[in-house]
Design an enzyme around this catalytic site. Structure first.
Site, PDB file in Angstrom:
ATOM      1  N   LYS A 205       0.822  -1.207   0.000  1.00  0.00           N
ATOM      2  CA  LYS A 205       0.000   0.000   0.000  1.00  0.00           C
ATOM      3  C   LYS A 205       0.860   1.263   0.000  1.00  0.00           C
ATOM      4  CE  LYS A 205      -3.771   2.194   2.571  1.00  0.00           C
ATOM      5  NZ  LYS A 205      -4.687   2.069   3.717  1.00  0.00           N
TER       6      LYS A 205
ATOM      7  N   ARG B 285      -7.084  -8.786   9.480  1.00  0.00           N
ATOM      8  CA  ARG B 285      -6.080  -7.878  10.015  1.00  0.00           C
ATOM      9  C   ARG B 285      -6.563  -7.245  11.326  1.00  0.00           C
ATOM     10  NH1 ARG B 285      -2.122  -6.254   6.919  1.00  0.00           N
ATOM     11  NH2 ARG B 285      -2.202  -4.041   7.428  1.00  0.00           N
TER      12      ARG B 285
END
Length: 401
Positions: free
Chosen positions: A274, A340
């Site tokens: 990311k 996550r």
């Protein structure tokens, strides 16, 4: 008509003969080959945006290969998932876009996009910026950059807010600001008018990804996953998500060249992260066993989790979502990304691990510059131990009743 079919092959496309009338042959995801009476074979993709049927053209086969057409189709689908019209993005990125004035907003916005492309900005991110700027071009495009005042920008943002798309308005303000700062840097403007508008916009409500954060419910999910008998590598994909909690796209696009079995490390390249920084994940023994089962005869550049219908493509982004739904955990309850949040919550609640080590494992960005690199190195030994412990916590549920 475009007949339902298995994904196309090059030999099938080559064999398509011209008929008296044009016809289509589907590859999937809306992508199809359009065969004309003259024998041309053109790649097209049908899609719907804001209730309207639209078509994208990707070029002619074999100049545009089957693999290239599929990649273009996947990119368009990603934009659609973010409520971005891929057709509009292509127009905004088209070379030779008509410009009235080299100091106009349009001209500087085009230069800015070109620069970001040369900077190596990810194509998806570049497409988002182009789409956002298109929302401003009609009102600001022909204006000289120095004539644009905060009120002009606010009028554009208010029009976006009027549709209820508050987050889009917020991102548009940021992107317009980037164009102005580029104009300042290239000596065509003196100030950026967007900072004074920060408090004028409606703040969107934060929507968190659905995730299970209670250990008992997580245990039920783990048991369901370990009993799952899905097609292809779906079960193993969910197991790896539970054990390693990467971002789903990082796992779906993982290749065997990234796995170091000797050092028990998964090295995710910067271009797939990311924040565009390489990330190393320690592999607990349970994950290594799953990877060894998956290994087979695949080459180093093959995907760990290829699509069932085409080993040269990664697993679809919807495959794990659909599997979770079949297991009784629909999207409003749990998502692949939710693993996550599950791991972050339960690891922090255990009180056994330094919060900075947990953040480093999640590859969250430390905005304190050098410290982020320092922490990734400093906490490596603790992360190796933590991931082995976490795997033990996951596996203990597989034998529980």
């Amino acid at each position: 008509p475009c007949e339902p079919a298995m994904p196309l092959t090059d030999s099938e496309i080559d064999a398509f003969a011209p008929l008296e009338k044009s016809y289509k042959r589907a590859d999937g995801r809306g992508l199809h080959i359009f065969v004309t009476p003259t024998g041309s074979k053109l790649w097209r993709m049908n899609y719907r945006f804001e209730g309207k049927q639209k078509t994208l053209s990707f070029g002619a086969w074999p100049i545009v290969t089957l693999e290239e057409a599929r990649e273009k189709c996947i990119m368009a689908k990603r934009l659609l998932k973010q409520d971005i019209d891929p057709g509009g993005v292509r127009k905004s990125l088209r070379p030779g876009r008509k410009r009235r004035d080299p100091d106009s907003f349009n001209a500087i916005a085009d230069e800015f996009l070109h620069k970001r492309k040369l900077d190596g900005l990810a194509e998806t991110t570049l497409g988002k910026k182009a789409w956002l700027l298109d929302l401003a071009r009609q009102d600001l495009g022909g204006m000289a950059i120095t004539d644009i005042k905060p009120a002009d920008v606010l009028a554009v943002l208010r029009a976006v807010e009027a549709r209820g798309t508050y987050e889009t308005a917020k991102r548009l303000r940021t992107t317009i600001g980037e164009v102005f700062r580029y104009a300042v840097a290239t000596l065509r403007a003196e100030t950026d008018p967007t900072p004074v508008l920060r408090g004028a916009l409606i703040s969107p409500k934060v929507r968190h990804m659905p995730a299970i954060t209670e250990e008992d419910e997580f245990g039920r999910l783990v048991r369901a996953i370990w009993r799952y008998e899905g097609r292809g590598g779906t079960a193993n994909a969910l197991k790896l998500m539970a054990l390693l909690f990467p971002r789903p796209g990082e796992l779906r696009h993982a290749r065997w060249s990234e796995i170091d079995f000797n050092k028990a490390v998964w090295i995710i390249p910067a271009e797939r992260m990311k924040m565009r920084r390489e990330h190393r994940k320690p592999l607990p023994s349970a994950a290594l066993h799953i990877l060894l089962d998956l290994r087979g005869t695949n080459g180093p550049e093959d995907y760990l989790l290829p699509a069932v219908t085409d080993p040269e493509r990664p697993m679809s982004e919807n495959t794990m979502n659909s599997a979770l739904e079949r297991l009784g955990f629909p999207g409003e309850r749990m998502t692949p990304h939710g693993f996550r949040a599950t791991a972050s919550t339960l690891l922090n609640e255990s009180g056994l691990w330094n919060p900075d080590a947990i953040e480093a494992e999640l590859a969250h960005v430390d905005t304190r510059g050098v410290r982020s690199i320092y922490n990734r190195t400093r906490y490596w030994a603790e992360r190796v131990e933590m991931m082995q412990w976490w795997a033990g916590q996951v596996l203990k549920h597989t034998n529980a009743r």
